[in-house]
Design a protein around this motif. Sequence first.
Motif, PDB file in Angstrom:
ATOM      1  N   LYS A   1      -3.255   0.160   6.769  1.00 47.34           N
ATOM      2  CA  LYS A   1      -3.614   0.545   5.401  1.00 47.34           C
ATOM      3  C   LYS A   1      -4.740  -0.317   4.862  1.00 47.34           C
ATOM      4  O   LYS A   1      -5.413   0.056   3.914  1.00 47.34           O
ATOM      5  N   GLN A   2      -4.879  -1.527   5.424  1.00 46.24           N
ATOM      6  CA  GLN A   2      -5.801  -2.505   4.846  1.00 46.24           C
ATOM      7  C   GLN A   2      -7.039  -2.748   5.708  1.00 46.24           C
ATOM      8  O   GLN A   2      -7.822  -3.637   5.414  1.00 46.24           O
TER       9      GLN A   2
ATOM     10  N   GLU B   1       3.080  -7.286   2.476  1.00 43.86           N
ATOM     11  CA  GLU B   1       1.715  -6.940   2.877  1.00 43.86           C
ATOM     12  C   GLU B   1       0.790  -8.139   2.682  1.00 43.86           C
ATOM     13  O   GLU B   1      -0.315  -8.187   3.216  1.00 43.86           O
TER      14      GLU B   1
ATOM     15  N   SER C   1       0.848  -1.208   0.000  1.00 46.21           N
ATOM     16  CA  SER C   1       0.000   0.000   0.000  1.00 46.21           C
ATOM     17  C   SER C   1       0.873   1.244   0.000  1.00 46.21           C
ATOM     18  O   SER C   1       0.559   2.243  -0.659  1.00 46.21           O
TER      19      SER C   1
ATOM     20  N   ASN D   1       1.164  -1.851   7.664  1.00 45.68           N
ATOM     21  CA  ASN D   1       0.412  -2.507   6.588  1.00 45.68           C
ATOM     22  C   ASN D   1      -1.017  -2.806   7.025  1.00 45.68           C
ATOM     23  O   ASN D   1      -1.961  -2.668   6.238  1.00 45.68           O
TER      24      ASN D   1
ATOM     25  N   ASP E   1      -8.901   6.636   2.550  1.00 43.09           N
ATOM     26  CA  ASP E   1      -7.848   6.219   1.622  1.00 43.09           C
ATOM     27  C   ASP E   1      -6.660   7.163   1.748  1.00 43.09           C
ATOM     28  O   ASP E   1      -6.780   8.368   1.569  1.00 43.09           O
TER      29      ASP E   1
ATOM     30  N   ARG F   1      -4.445  -9.140  -5.349  1.00 44.81           N
ATOM     31  CA  ARG F   1      -4.451  -8.626  -3.983  1.00 44.81           C
ATOM     32  C   ARG F   1      -5.408  -9.455  -3.106  1.00 44.81           C
ATOM     33  O   ARG F   1      -5.529  -9.209  -1.916  1.00 44.81           O
TER      34      ARG F   1
END
Lengths: 484, 200
Positions: free
Chosen positions: B107-108, B78, A152, B104, B168, B35
């Motif tokens: 972010k997810q 990630e 990311s 990480n 985001d 992903r």
Amino acid sequence: MAKTLAEKVWDAHVVRKGDGEGANAQPDLLYIDLHLVHEVTSPQAFEGLRLAGRPLRRPDLTIATEDHNTPTLDIDKPIADLTSRTQIQTLRNNCKEFGVRLHSLGDAEQGIVHVVGPQLGLTQPGMTVVCGDSHTSTHGAFGALAMGIGTSEVEHVMATQTLSLKPFKTMAINVEGTLRPGVSAKDIILAVIAKIGTGGGQGYVLEYRGSAIRALSMEARMTICNMSIEAGARAGLVAPDQTTYDYMYGRPHAPQGAEWDAAVEYWNTLRSDDEATFDVEVDLDADTLEPFVTWGTNPGQGVSLSAKVPSPEDFGDENAKAAAERALQYMGLEAGTPMKEIRVDTVFLGSCTNSRMEDLRAAADIIRGRTKDPNIRMLVVPGSARVRLEAEAEGLDKVFKDFGAEWRFAGCSMCLGMNPDQLEVGERCASTSNRNFEGRQGKGGRTHLVSPVVAAATAVRGTLSSPSDLDPAPESAAVRSSAA
Amino acid sequence: MEKFSTHTGVGVPLRQSNVDTDQIIPAVYLKRITRTGFEDALFAAWRKDPAFILNQEPFSAGSVLVAGPDFGTGSSREHAVWALKDYGFKAVLSSRFADIFRGNSGKQGLLAAEVAQDDIELIWKVLENAPGTEVTVDLGSKTVMCGNVVAPFEIDDYTRWRLLEGLDDIGLTLQHEEDITAYEATRPAFKPKTLPARLS
């Protein structure tokens, strides 16, 4: 206000200070000077850009190479593993589409991403360097703030050339004294990790200081900074000095002429102020340091090579005790066994930790004129195609081949189990790489982390060995060149 | 990113320290270019052992992983976070996370909640004595609840805000594009560029 080196580099890259203070502080937005890219952690980031219709902001600050997935044999043939081949092809397509410079398999500048950056002169003091790989800390050897990031964040850097980062705490690792012959940078960092633990550096940037660090070559400093992440620290660095400048001068992307002078003037300011304070200081005595080796399944589970396999009972903490029990079982070791009686099957000389010219020279100096233990398989994998060429120009390939080792093409190779170079279940390896995790070098494989000269001595004797165990002992000049 | 406020689900006690990302997802699974679809890769080596916790009912349906200290050490992949999420985990509790893994996760939308080891031990006991007990992780109050255990957890305020709002990162940063452009104008000329390529 007095600042540490890491704080100076940080402050020079703040695009936007985070709002708020204390617990409510938002992260600072930092500019990224160099983004290194490889095939494994980038495909989903490129795809993210594509889906959002975003351009890659600075192709001229981005460079890619192929390393993790690539074979080290038959590199002129299509990659046999279909998923690997697809991933490599995806990188090639993405780099073409987004205008990123790529050094592909077969190119003279291809190699492990952390070997390629410094070798091209792209890694310079005072820079911010990131890569979707935790061993990006390697570049800290130049006095750069260099850290590994997730996919990311890779996408974030591609889109914005910045990263949002929470400020770090600072830790000084003071290494004073003179290393004895046969003791090297790898032993320093393994000893540091054993001392502060795999979580000891979490939330910190480490600065390696002291007379023993100043005496090290650049490649040796890279070995140390490389494994900062194994101590839990995202970044580790060394202040630049004449050794740094001498290493950089004349490299393809090093500044030239008046720009070199301007750069050096700036680089000379990149050291921690005398009055600066670190949040934590750790001292290590170089004079008494011995060759170090891991016995367990995390890089903190290490001892001097002359010691014995520890017993779980040696650990007070219940978690450490349980971890030691599990590690001994996985490694197939009995507590109390002298480390030097442990027989290994494979010796791996390579990885972003120890695959540069000095590493190869140091190992070659140990084995030259000796015979390999017949039961040992030894892989020598230069860190880059350029290192391979230079080594061949010096005749090192011949030394390794005469000894009975396999001389391979550049790549991450046996450091991680994702290309054809892997350990078999139960196979034991003395490895110059950085991680001894369960299955890291192949499912069921057993890893002992060692320095290049210990790897070389082990290949001669068949058991974990120090250069001083060899008969006849290596000439002291040979062992001293083992600064790497 | 989806908003995260609170989650309740079956807790999985993983009594191990230093669970590195090579254990969470071995490198061989990193060759994929997608992903999603990493659920089969989660703890791939350990899942071959029938005694592994995720091979036991009712833990196989767990969504809150309760692990020992130093979770997520090692590689920056990630994919470790993707694999945990794809399997169905919404939160991981540990007394200490590796920095890159923690980043990480944020972010997810996977909550990495830092819980004191003493409280982890209490939660482990509850989950082992009464398998299937649910754990509630409340991001608003930074509290974790399991049986009769109520414990605070730590998470940095910025990540907490982003998770609560489902924001985001790239979009947030691009709001400051003028600042980036202004900074670029001040960069010294001696800083290297990768293009045009200079070769040895």
